[in-house]
Design a protein around this motif. Structure first.
Motif, PDB file in Angstrom:
ATOM      1  N   ALA A 142      -4.017   9.300  -0.849  1.00 57.10           N
ATOM      2  CA  ALA A 142      -4.965   8.644  -1.798  1.00 57.10           C
ATOM      3  C   ALA A 142      -4.333   8.817  -3.294  1.00 57.10           C
ATOM      4  O   ALA A 142      -3.975  10.105  -3.365  1.00 57.10           O
ATOM      5  CB  ALA A 142      -6.524   9.292  -1.635  1.00 57.10           C
ATOM      6  N   PHE A 143      -4.620   7.828  -4.093  1.00 54.48           N
ATOM      7  CA  PHE A 143      -4.081   8.038  -5.582  1.00 54.48           C
ATOM      8  C   PHE A 143      -2.837   8.415  -5.720  1.00 54.48           C
ATOM      9  O   PHE A 143      -2.252   8.791  -6.695  1.00 54.48           O
ATOM     10  CB  PHE A 143      -4.902   8.957  -6.298  1.00 54.48           C
ATOM     11  N   PHE A 144      -1.709   7.885  -4.603  1.00 50.46           N
ATOM     12  CA  PHE A 144      -0.246   8.256  -4.793  1.00 50.46           C
ATOM     13  C   PHE A 144       0.191   6.832  -4.704  1.00 50.46           C
ATOM     14  O   PHE A 144      -0.027   6.134  -3.994  1.00 50.46           O
ATOM     15  CB  PHE A 144       0.246   9.051  -3.668  1.00 50.46           C
ATOM     16  N   SER A 145       1.150   6.442  -5.713  1.00 52.02           N
ATOM     17  CA  SER A 145       1.799   5.103  -5.817  1.00 52.02           C
ATOM     18  C   SER A 145       3.306   5.357  -6.599  1.00 52.02           C
ATOM     19  O   SER A 145       3.317   6.150  -7.546  1.00 52.02           O
ATOM     20  CB  SER A 145       1.040   4.114  -6.840  1.00 52.02           C
ATOM     21  N   THR A 146       3.943   4.372  -6.197  1.00 56.01           N
ATOM     22  CA  THR A 146       5.247   4.480  -6.971  1.00 56.01           C
ATOM     23  C   THR A 146       5.330   3.411  -8.134  1.00 56.01           C
ATOM     24  O   THR A 146       6.390   3.364  -8.703  1.00 56.01           O
ATOM     25  CB  THR A 146       6.297   4.011  -6.040  1.00 56.01           C
ATOM     26  N   LYS A 147       4.113   2.697  -8.132  1.00 56.85           N
ATOM     27  CA  LYS A 147       4.200   1.474  -9.226  1.00 56.85           C
ATOM     28  C   LYS A 147       3.351   2.379 -10.504  1.00 56.85           C
ATOM     29  O   LYS A 147       2.634   3.362 -10.456  1.00 56.85           O
ATOM     30  CB  LYS A 147       3.289   0.467  -8.986  1.00 56.85           C
ATOM     31  N   VAL A 148       4.208   1.963 -11.862  1.00 59.97           N
ATOM     32  CA  VAL A 148       3.545   2.552 -12.829  1.00 59.97           C
ATOM     33  C   VAL A 148       2.100   2.023 -13.163  1.00 59.97           C
ATOM     34  O   VAL A 148       1.182   2.790 -13.618  1.00 59.97           O
ATOM     35  CB  VAL A 148       4.420   1.890 -14.044  1.00 59.97           C
ATOM     36  N   GLU A 149       1.867   0.805 -12.834  1.00 58.25           N
ATOM     37  CA  GLU A 149       0.348   0.426 -12.956  1.00 58.25           C
ATOM     38  C   GLU A 149      -0.355   0.966 -11.732  1.00 58.25           C
ATOM     39  O   GLU A 149      -1.797   0.045 -11.797  1.00 58.25           O
ATOM     40  CB  GLU A 149       0.137  -1.078 -13.469  1.00 58.25           C
ATOM     41  N   GLY A 150       0.013   1.024 -10.795  1.00 58.43           N
ATOM     42  CA  GLY A 150      -0.561   1.142  -9.407  1.00 58.43           C
ATOM     43  C   GLY A 150      -1.674   2.223  -9.406  1.00 58.43           C
ATOM     44  O   GLY A 150      -1.536   3.142  -9.957  1.00 58.43           O
ATOM     45  N   MET A 151      -2.782   2.212  -8.690  1.00 55.66           N
ATOM     46  CA  MET A 151      -3.910   3.143  -8.730  1.00 55.66           C
ATOM     47  C   MET A 151      -3.671   3.761  -7.274  1.00 55.66           C
ATOM     48  O   MET A 151      -4.344   4.722  -7.169  1.00 55.66           O
ATOM     49  CB  MET A 151      -5.043   2.064  -8.509  1.00 55.66           C
ATOM     50  N   GLY A 152      -2.960   3.509  -6.085  1.00 61.87           N
ATOM     51  CA  GLY A 152      -2.664   4.517  -5.354  1.00 61.87           C
ATOM     52  C   GLY A 152      -3.929   4.305  -4.104  1.00 61.87           C
ATOM     53  O   GLY A 152      -4.140   5.309  -3.381  1.00 61.87           O
ATOM     54  N   ILE A 153      -4.755   3.341  -3.927  1.00 63.84           N
ATOM     55  CA  ILE A 153      -5.581   3.226  -3.227  1.00 63.84           C
ATOM     56  C   ILE A 153      -5.299   2.128  -2.010  1.00 63.84           C
ATOM     57  O   ILE A 153      -6.147   1.912  -1.052  1.00 63.84           O
ATOM     58  CB  ILE A 153      -7.001   2.954  -3.677  1.00 63.84           C
ATOM     59  N   GLY A 154      -4.326   1.053  -2.333  1.00 63.52           N
ATOM     60  CA  GLY A 154      -4.122   0.084  -1.394  1.00 63.52           C
ATOM     61  C   GLY A 154      -3.756   0.577  -0.192  1.00 63.52           C
ATOM     62  O   GLY A 154      -4.446  -0.047   1.020  1.00 63.52           O
ATOM     63  N   LEU A 155      -2.496   1.132   0.437  1.00 61.08           N
ATOM     64  CA  LEU A 155      -2.195   1.506   1.610  1.00 61.08           C
ATOM     65  C   LEU A 155      -3.119   2.641   2.036  1.00 61.08           C
ATOM     66  O   LEU A 155      -3.417   2.312   3.414  1.00 61.08           O
ATOM     67  CB  LEU A 155      -0.879   2.099   1.577  1.00 61.08           C
ATOM     68  N   ASN A 156      -3.616   3.475   1.383  1.00 56.55           N
ATOM     69  CA  ASN A 156      -4.724   4.447   1.893  1.00 56.55           C
ATOM     70  C   ASN A 156      -5.943   3.522   2.727  1.00 56.55           C
ATOM     71  O   ASN A 156      -6.296   3.846   3.619  1.00 56.55           O
ATOM     72  CB  ASN A 156      -5.271   5.266   0.986  1.00 56.55           C
ATOM     73  N   LEU A 157      -6.400   2.729   1.794  1.00 56.31           N
ATOM     74  CA  LEU A 157      -7.451   1.843   2.164  1.00 56.31           C
ATOM     75  C   LEU A 157      -7.201   0.785   3.388  1.00 56.31           C
ATOM     76  O   LEU A 157      -7.681   0.672   4.276  1.00 56.31           O
ATOM     77  CB  LEU A 157      -7.920   0.798   1.052  1.00 56.31           C
ATOM     78  N   CYS A 158      -5.751   0.383   3.464  1.00 57.68           N
ATOM     79  CA  CYS A 158      -5.336  -0.552   4.652  1.00 57.68           C
ATOM     80  C   CYS A 158      -5.462   0.298   5.765  1.00 57.68           C
ATOM     81  O   CYS A 158      -5.788  -0.200   6.759  1.00 57.68           O
ATOM     82  CB  CYS A 158      -3.894  -1.090   4.362  1.00 57.68           C
ATOM     83  N   ARG A 159      -4.630   1.638   5.807  1.00 56.13           N
ATOM     84  CA  ARG A 159      -4.965   2.306   7.055  1.00 56.13           C
ATOM     85  C   ARG A 159      -6.356   2.871   7.351  1.00 56.13           C
ATOM     86  O   ARG A 159      -6.619   2.725   8.711  1.00 56.13           O
ATOM     87  CB  ARG A 159      -4.188   3.539   6.639  1.00 56.13           C
ATOM     88  N   SER A 160      -7.375   2.964   6.515  1.00 58.53           N
ATOM     89  CA  SER A 160      -8.443   3.427   6.783  1.00 58.53           C
ATOM     90  C   SER A 160      -9.243   1.977   7.689  1.00 58.53           C
ATOM     91  O   SER A 160      -9.828   2.300   8.653  1.00 58.53           O
ATOM     92  CB  SER A 160      -9.310   3.539   5.733  1.00 58.53           C
ATOM     93  N   ILE A 161      -9.007   0.870   7.194  1.00 59.99           N
ATOM     94  CA  ILE A 161      -9.448  -0.336   7.898  1.00 59.99           C
ATOM     95  C   ILE A 161      -8.892  -0.631   9.262  1.00 59.99           C
ATOM     96  O   ILE A 161      -9.501  -1.000  10.211  1.00 59.99           O
ATOM     97  CB  ILE A 161      -9.062  -1.712   7.014  1.00 59.99           C
ATOM     98  N   VAL A 162      -7.594  -0.436   9.451  1.00 56.74           N
ATOM     99  CA  VAL A 162      -6.997  -0.536  10.718  1.00 56.74           C
ATOM    100  C   VAL A 162      -7.501   0.460  11.836  1.00 56.74           C
ATOM    101  O   VAL A 162      -7.774   0.321  12.803  1.00 56.74           O
ATOM    102  CB  VAL A 162      -5.370  -0.298  10.540  1.00 56.74           C
ATOM    103  N   GLU A 163      -7.657   1.861  11.389  1.00 54.57           N
ATOM    104  CA  GLU A 163      -8.098   2.941  12.006  1.00 54.57           C
ATOM    105  C   GLU A 163      -9.660   2.624  12.324  1.00 54.57           C
ATOM    106  O   GLU A 163      -9.943   3.130  13.337  1.00 54.57           O
ATOM    107  CB  GLU A 163      -7.862   4.260  11.408  1.00 54.57           C
ATOM    108  N   SER A 164     -10.341   1.897  11.654  1.00 52.27           N
ATOM    109  CA  SER A 164     -11.702   1.659  11.921  1.00 52.27           C
ATOM    110  C   SER A 164     -11.686   0.595  13.032  1.00 52.27           C
ATOM    111  O   SER A 164     -12.949   0.438  13.452  1.00 52.27           O
ATOM    112  CB  SER A 164     -12.525   1.299  10.735  1.00 52.27           C
ATOM    113  N   HIS A 165     -10.852  -0.070  13.169  1.00 51.10           N
ATOM    114  CA  HIS A 165     -10.747  -1.022  14.385  1.00 51.10           C
ATOM    115  C   HIS A 165      -9.878  -0.452  15.464  1.00 51.10           C
ATOM    116  O   HIS A 165      -9.500  -1.167  16.273  1.00 51.10           O
ATOM    117  CB  HIS A 165     -10.115  -2.257  13.927  1.00 51.10           C
ATOM    118  N   GLN A 166      -9.863   1.048  15.457  1.00 52.08           N
ATOM    119  CA  GLN A 166      -9.329   1.689  16.501  1.00 52.08           C
ATOM    120  C   GLN A 166      -7.718   1.263  16.669  1.00 52.08           C
ATOM    121  O   GLN A 166      -7.341   1.277  17.877  1.00 52.08           O
ATOM    122  CB  GLN A 166      -9.785   1.426  18.098  1.00 52.08           C
TER     123      GLN A 166
END
Length: 844
Positions: A779-803
């Motif tokens: 969470a909150f880790f990003s390689t973009k200068v303007e990135g917030m670092g929640i995109g991939l973390n949230l994507c993985r949470s969505i996928v894992e919530s669907h087993q």
């Protein structure tokens, strides 16, 4: 039996004066025993002598048979070795001719055919060069086609490789046994080395049939008398007949029954591990089959039986004589071995009898106690008045049926607790002569009882202090066996709370016998022992009366009285449930915020995409106004222009509607969703951004994919985020136009033993660095200068919530990174079962 009844024995001992005197000094009982044992011993000695004679004759016969077997087997071995050596000499002559270039492969085949026809044990010959290539080969007609070697073939790796190397090192003929394969007949191989100018030039490989070698190499007269077989080095039969071994009973009677004499001798060094074994057939009946043996044995058994009958009759007469003595000794031994102290009083209260246990318990001897009157020496001084009153009650017939507890003083002054039972002492005529008292030391039981009481108190204190409700009730009853403090605080002293928690948790309160499969307990039919060792069942329920969420755990146990009971442990989890609900709300808000952030980042692309249909609408409208004012348009052209204007407006409206549905915050709504529809809508949203960055998008959806039980908006959010990240990675890598591509695929897979649908997004960017790969979903880790670092973390949470599971990997072209591939999968089984449950709920 007296001396006068044994005239024969008297006459026998009369000539020896000292023996007659010894006989008269013996008691009548001993004379009877000697008169019985002497004939019996004579019969047994006679039988032993006969058996020894038969045994000696049998051993002599077995030695002769064994010597004959050994002689015949060694003769057969010499014949077998001679036959092998003759074939070896012939093959060595052929090897010399080959080494001298005197024969070619065609002539070799002719000579091999002659040898195979002439010698039936020889199956095949092959000429193999030093590179393991077959120059020429011939096999007999009995060899299967798949086992035949052909000219030009190369020996397979591992086939005779060890023996081939050994022949090359030794430069001498070597025999070997190839391993058995399937149903192939066992073979014996001979490798004869070839020499070319003093160096190794290959081998001549001759293959013998072990069965034919045994059939034609062993003389017929030997095969007629014995079961002859050839064994390998491990004792396994390769050819011939092996007689079955004897069982345990036969081995026990080996001294009497004929046995199959056997002898084995190795054929080596010629045979390389072959062992020739011969077993003689049984030709004699042995000792047991002899009629004389049975006649002597029968007569001896009858004589012994008659003598034993006479001895048993005499023994019964002597047993009757000793019955009273044995009974008296038994009763006295029983009294002396009792652990309970026994004391007898006469009608005046005087001690008339004490057993050894009573003396041992008190420390006073029998002489010190018998004849004493109250107060007795084992009475403590402090309890004398109480004990004297009890003694008066005993003498007057006022006894306590259950006994009474007293303190007893030992001779050394120590005290112990005892329980006494008093009963009347009645003689054989029915008259009471006194009182019998039994005394048992209960010091240890009292100590154990106190320990159990203290242990129960500690156990109750622990359960009362628990922050969980504990209740125990028997199956099929409304009795409450146990309830701790928290249960009483919540539900009182009734079983209503226990049964309510069991009912709400869906745990059966007793094993039912109803035959309806929908209502049968999962533990029905199990023995009580398996019920009590079964795992506990957990459930979370809400109790309106308490306004609390409870985690209920239930299991079966055996109560102290042997009844099967059910224990329910309830823990208050209301704070945890509130925390979970708050976490779910926060996750929902994070998902909506992520979609807004994504659309905010894509705002310029969306504006550019909307600008095209709006500009087209403006142009169509301006053109129509100009042509209408100049009266240069007819009705058909006007309709065409208006139709195009409407389509552009509809296109702009669809783009806005798609964006609104994507960013709209709504409650999670899982439903059976079509994979192709979700992919199409995600592509439609992301394609705007990809076109702005000049990235080519291709997508593939496998046919006949099953529907998934998912929230389509969340899955589209994951796909849009991955496609957007892929486009940014390509732009950051500054790939040329021809290599700016992103591929989206949705295909079926089988992962971890379950059927899934896998979504993958593959780009042609610069890939991921190893340090980035380790923190990719942080969470909150990003390689973009303007990135917030929640995109991939949230994507993985969505996928894992669907087993499901999500992963990333770099794509390599040799050692160079050619792109990156993000993939995630959603299980199909969960979708099917969820849909089935949903349909069942609708039907219900």
């Amino acid at each position: 039996m007296q001396d006068s009844t044994l005239p024969e024995l008297h006459e026998a001992v009369a000539p020896v004066p000292w023996l007659r005197r010894w006989w008269r000094r013996q008691t009548p009982g001993r004379q009877d025993r000697y008169a019985m044992l002497a004939p019996l011993a004579a019969v047994l000695l006679f039988l032993a002598a006969i058996i020894s004679a038969f045994w000696y004759l049998r051993l002599e016969e077995m030695d002769r048979e064994q010597e004959a077997v050994r002689r015949d087997v060694e003769y057969a071995q010499q014949r077998l070795r001679l036959r092998l050596l003759e074939r070896q000499e012939q093959l060595m002559r052929i090897a010399r001719d080959i080494s001298n270039k005197e024969i070619d492969p065609e002539e070799f085949v002719g000579r091999a055919e002659t040898m195979v026809i002439q010698y039936p044990e020889l199956q095949a010959l092959a000429w193999i060069d030093d590179r393991r290539r077959i120059q020429a080969a011939y096999a007999g007609p009995s060899v299967p086609a798949q086992q035949q070697r052909r000219a030009g073939d190369v020996l397979r790796p591992g086939e005779t490789e060890t023996t081939f190397s050994l022949v090359r090192d030794l430069q001498q003929p070597v025999y070997s046994q190839p391993p058995l394969a399937g149903e192939n007949a066992p073979l014996l191989q001979l490798h004869v080395p070839l020499a070319e100018h003093a160096r190794f030039g290959g081998v001549i490989l001759a293959e013998y049939s072990v069965d034919s070698l045994l059939r034609y190499g062993v003389p017929a007269e030997v095969s007629a008398r014995y079961a002859v077989s050839l064994l390998d080095a491990k004792g396994r039969a390769l050819a011939g007949q092996v007689l079955p071994g004897r069982g345990t009973a036969s081995r026990l009677l080996a001294w009497a029954a004929p046995q199959a004499n056997e002898y084995e001798v190795p054929v080596s060094p010629v045979g390389n591990g072959l062992v020739l074994k011969a077993q003689a057939y049984r030709t004699s009946l042995g000792v047991v089959g002899s009629g004389l043996f049975w006649l002597v044995g029968t007569l001896s058994a009858m004589t012994a039986w008659m003598l034993i009958g006479n001895w048993r009759h005499t023994r019964r007469r002597m047993q009757a004589q000793q019955a009273l003595i044995a009974e008296t000794n038994f009763r006295r031994a029983m009294e002396n071995s009792m652990l309970t102290g026994m004391r007898a009083l006469d009608m005046q209260g005087r001690i008339t009898y004490v057993n050894p246990a009573f003396c041992q318990m008190t420390g006073w001897s029998e002489a010190e106690l018998v004849g004493r009157t109250a107060p007795f020496p084992y009475w403590p001084e402090a309890d004398r008045d109480q004990l004297m009153a009890r003694l008066e009650d005993e003498l007057n017939g006022r006894t306590t049926p259950g006994g009474f507890q007293v303190r007893v003083k030992r001779k050394d002054g120590t005290l112990f607790d005892a329980r006494m039972y008093v009963s009347p002492l009645v003689d054989p005529k029915g008259h009471q002569t006194g009182w019998m008292t039994s005394m048992t030391d209960i010091t240890e039981p009292n100590r154990i009882r106190e320990q159990l009481s203290a242990s129960y108190e500690r156990f109750t204190t622990v359960l009362e202090a628990l922050d969980a409700s504990v209740s125990v009730a028997p199956l099929g009853s409304e009795e409450l066996l146990f309830a701790n403090k928290l249960y009483r605080l919540w539900f009182g002293l009734h079983t209503g709370g226990h049964l309510q928690m069991v009912a709400q948790a869906g745990v059966p309160d007793h094993p039912r016998t109803d035959e309806s499969l929908d209502e049968v307990d999962s533990f029905v039919g199990l023995p009580t022992g398996q019920l009590t060792t079964a795992q506990s069942e957990n459930a979370e329920i809400f109790v309106p009366e308490l306004g609390k969420w409870l985690e209920v755990r239930s299991r079966y146990l055996n109560w102290v009285d042997g009844r099967l009971a059910q224990m329910v442990i309830a823990t208050d989890i209301t704070p945890r449930r509130h925390a979970e609900e708050q976490a779910a709300a926060q996750a929902e808000r994070a998902q909506a915020a992520s979609r807004l952030i994504t659309m905010g980042e894509m705002a310029s692309s969306v504006a550019h995409e909307l600008n095209q249909p709006l500009t087209a609408i403006n142009n169509y409208c301006n053109g129509l106004v100009s042509r209408i004012r100049s009266n240069q348009i007819n009705q058909d052209d006007l309709l065409v222009a208006l139709d195009k204007t409407a389509r552009q407006a509809q296109r702009a409206g669809q783009i806005i509607q798609r964006i609104r549905s994507f960013v709209r915050r709504s409650e999670p709504n899982r439903s059976l969703s079509d994979v192709a529809t979700m992919v199409a809508e995600a592509v439609e949203l992301a394609e705007i951004e990809l076109r702005r960055r000049n990235v080519r998008l291709s997508h593939y959806v496998a046919a006949r994919l099953p529907k998934l039980m998912v929230d389509p908006i969340l899955i589209e959010q994951v796909l849009v985020n991955l496609l957007k990240n892929a486009a940014e990675s390509i732009e950051h890598a500054r790939r040329p136009t021809a290599h700016r591509s992103v591929e989206l695929r949705a295909v079926p897979r089988q992962i971890e033993g379950q059927h899934v649908v896998e979504f993958s997004v593959q780009d042609s960017g610069a890939g991921l660095a190893p340090e980035v790969m380790e923190r990719l979903y942080e969470a909150f880790f990003s390689t973009k200068v303007e990135g917030m670092g929640i995109g991939l973390n949230l994507c993985r949470s969505i996928v894992e919530s669907h087993q499901g599971r999500m992963q990333a990997e770099n794509i390599y072209n040799g050692s160079e990174v050619a792109g990156c591939r993000f993939s995630f999968w959603i299980p199909v089984s969960g979708a099917i079962s969820s849909a089935a449950n949903k349909d069942a709920g609708v039907v219900a």
